[in-house]
Design a protein around this motif. Structure first.
Motif, PDB file in Angstrom:
ATOM      1  N   PHE A  37       0.832  -1.210   0.000  1.00  0.00           N
ATOM      2  CA  PHE A  37       0.000   0.000   0.000  1.00  0.00           C
ATOM      3  C   PHE A  37       0.867   1.261   0.000  1.00  0.00           C
ATOM      4  CE2 PHE A  37      -3.450  -2.837   1.667  1.00  0.00           C
ATOM      5  CZ  PHE A  37      -4.300  -2.651   0.586  1.00  0.00           C
ATOM      6  N   VAL A  38       1.978   1.236   0.728  1.00  0.00           N
ATOM      7  CA  VAL A  38       2.878   2.398   0.755  1.00  0.00           C
ATOM      8  C   VAL A  38       3.465   2.629  -0.637  1.00  0.00           C
ATOM      9  CG1 VAL A  38       5.073   3.296   1.657  1.00  0.00           C
ATOM     10  CG2 VAL A  38       3.430   2.246   3.212  1.00  0.00           C
ATOM     11  N   LEU A  39       3.836   1.551  -1.309  1.00  0.00           N
ATOM     12  CA  LEU A  39       4.387   1.672  -2.667  1.00  0.00           C
ATOM     13  C   LEU A  39       3.338   2.246  -3.621  1.00  0.00           C
ATOM     14  CD1 LEU A  39       6.604   1.213  -4.743  1.00  0.00           C
ATOM     15  CD2 LEU A  39       5.820  -1.144  -4.981  1.00  0.00           C
ATOM     16  N   LEU A  40       2.095   1.741  -3.518  1.00  0.00           N
ATOM     17  CA  LEU A  40       1.015   2.252  -4.377  1.00  0.00           C
ATOM     18  C   LEU A  40       0.755   3.726  -4.077  1.00  0.00           C
ATOM     19  CD1 LEU A  40      -1.433  -0.789  -4.300  1.00  0.00           C
ATOM     20  CD2 LEU A  40      -0.185   0.075  -6.288  1.00  0.00           C
ATOM     21  N   GLN A  75       1.024   6.767  -6.716  1.00  0.00           N
ATOM     22  CA  GLN A  75      -0.176   7.560  -7.023  1.00  0.00           C
ATOM     23  C   GLN A  75      -0.032   9.016  -6.580  1.00  0.00           C
ATOM     24  OE1 GLN A  75      -2.376   6.309  -8.911  1.00  0.00           O
ATOM     25  NE2 GLN A  75      -2.819   4.146  -8.432  1.00  0.00           N
ATOM     26  N   LYS A  76       0.531   9.242  -5.390  1.00  0.00           N
ATOM     27  CA  LYS A  76       0.652  10.601  -4.854  1.00  0.00           C
ATOM     28  C   LYS A  76       1.643  11.442  -5.653  1.00  0.00           C
ATOM     29  CE  LYS A  76      -1.864  11.210  -1.054  1.00  0.00           C
ATOM     30  NZ  LYS A  76      -2.662  12.391  -0.722  1.00  0.00           N
ATOM     31  N   TYR A 132      -0.468  -5.288 -10.999  1.00  0.00           N
ATOM     32  CA  TYR A 132      -0.951  -3.908 -11.121  1.00  0.00           C
ATOM     33  C   TYR A 132       0.221  -2.916 -11.039  1.00  0.00           C
ATOM     34  CZ  TYR A 132      -3.531   0.380 -10.016  1.00  0.00           C
ATOM     35  OH  TYR A 132      -4.023   1.667 -10.030  1.00  0.00           O
ATOM     36  N   ILE A 133       1.175  -3.191 -10.152  1.00  0.00           N
ATOM     37  CA  ILE A 133       2.347  -2.316 -10.010  1.00  0.00           C
ATOM     38  C   ILE A 133       3.171  -2.330 -11.315  1.00  0.00           C
ATOM     39  CG2 ILE A 133       4.575  -2.055  -8.803  1.00  0.00           C
ATOM     40  CD1 ILE A 133       2.961  -2.970  -6.239  1.00  0.00           C
ATOM     41  N   LEU A 134       3.292  -3.505 -11.914  1.00  0.00           N
ATOM     42  CA  LEU A 134       4.002  -3.580 -13.200  1.00  0.00           C
ATOM     43  C   LEU A 134       3.289  -2.723 -14.245  1.00  0.00           C
ATOM     44  CD1 LEU A 134       4.975  -7.353 -13.560  1.00  0.00           C
ATOM     45  CD2 LEU A 134       6.302  -5.465 -12.597  1.00  0.00           C
ATOM     46  N   THR A 152       9.659   6.120  -0.141  1.00  0.00           N
ATOM     47  CA  THR A 152      10.271   4.909  -0.694  1.00  0.00           C
ATOM     48  C   THR A 152      11.007   4.138   0.395  1.00  0.00           C
ATOM     49  OG1 THR A 152      10.520   6.014  -2.820  1.00  0.00           O
ATOM     50  CG2 THR A 152      11.857   4.045  -2.475  1.00  0.00           C
ATOM     51  N   THR A 153      11.632   4.870   1.313  1.00  0.00           N
ATOM     52  CA  THR A 153      12.339   4.183   2.406  1.00  0.00           C
ATOM     53  C   THR A 153      11.342   3.536   3.371  1.00  0.00           C
ATOM     54  OG1 THR A 153      12.510   6.109   3.884  1.00  0.00           O
ATOM     55  CG2 THR A 153      14.256   5.814   2.261  1.00  0.00           C
ATOM     56  N   HIS A 154      10.151   4.162   3.528  1.00  0.00           N
ATOM     57  CA  HIS A 154       9.124   3.529   4.369  1.00  0.00           C
ATOM     58  C   HIS A 154       8.685   2.210   3.729  1.00  0.00           C
ATOM     59  CE1 HIS A 154       9.175   6.924   6.891  1.00  0.00           C
ATOM     60  NE2 HIS A 154       8.275   7.670   6.272  1.00  0.00           N
TER      61      HIS A 154
END
Lengths: 210, 10
Positions: A17-20, A24-25, A72-74, A147-149
């Motif tokens: 979720f953090v990556l998404l 998105q943000k 989906y990330i791809l 990204t580090t999170h």
């Protein structure tokens, strides 16, 4: 199910979720290794070939989520936000990882069957799938905080699995050498990252390599 | 115990 394993799985969910959220943000996938994300998609697809085998609702839903979110990330990286991806930063050679993991899976497995060898392959590949991302980080020398999170949550998920295995060994006499060795290596790969994350990001500073 | 039967972790 035990506390460590549940928390580990939830950290894994959180990392995705953090990556998404990051993509998105910022409407950008800069700083994210497409190769690592590709390897994760391969990991989930090859590991969950037993998707139709019923273990629990939790197990099935999580498997579906991991397969779907990784693909989906791809899609986000390769199509929707393609312009923000810089392949010149993402130069780790994953062919070697794929080849070595396949070879290891063919040699060191529990049973020499198609499904089982691919399951073993996915375990070995997951252990090293973060390498292109860490390599990219070391090349650029810095990273966005979000990204580090993402990386921290991913590393925490692996660390908690180690505690889960210790717990399961003492409570159920559960033994799984393949997963243990691969998991220990995988967690060790995060140690440098954890150190810098602790020193810098948790003290409000930007993530920069010394 | 047959390990292939209990890949119950994710």
């Amino acid at each position: 199910m035990n506390f460590f394993r549940l928390t580990a799985d939830l950290m894994h969910l959180l990392s995705i979720f953090v990556l998404l959220l990051k993509i998105q943000k910022t409407r950008s996938c800069s700083g994210i290794s497409f190769k690592t994300q590709l390897l994760y998609a391969v990991v989930f697809v090859t590991r969950y070939l037993d998707l139709l085998k019923w273990i629990s609702l939790y197990n099935t839903l999580m498997k579906i989520f991991f397969i779907a979110s990784s693909i989906y990330i791809l899609y986000l990286m390769k199509i929707k936000f393609r312009a923000t991806y810089d392949p010149s930063q993402d130069t780790f050679r994953i062919e070697f990882l794929l080849g070595a993991c396949l070879l290891l899976a063919l040699v060191f497995n529990y049973t020499f069957t198609f499904i089982e060898v691919l399951w073993t392959f996915s375990i070995y590949l997951e252990a090293v799938a973060i390498l292109p991302q860490l390599f990219m980080l070391s090349r650029t020398g810095e990273a966005e905080t979000i990204t580090t999170h993402y990386l921290f949550a991913l590393g925490a998920y692996r660390g908690l699995y180690l505690l889960n295995w210790i717990w399961r060994f003492y409570t159920e006499h559960h033994i799984d050498w393949i997963v243990w060795v691969a998991g220990a290596i995988q967690t060790a790969l995060y140690s440098d990252f954890f150190y810098i994350y602790y020193k810098k990001v948790l003290h409000g500073q930007k993530f920069e390599l010394p | 115990k047959d390990k292939t039967k209990d890949h119950d972790e994710l």
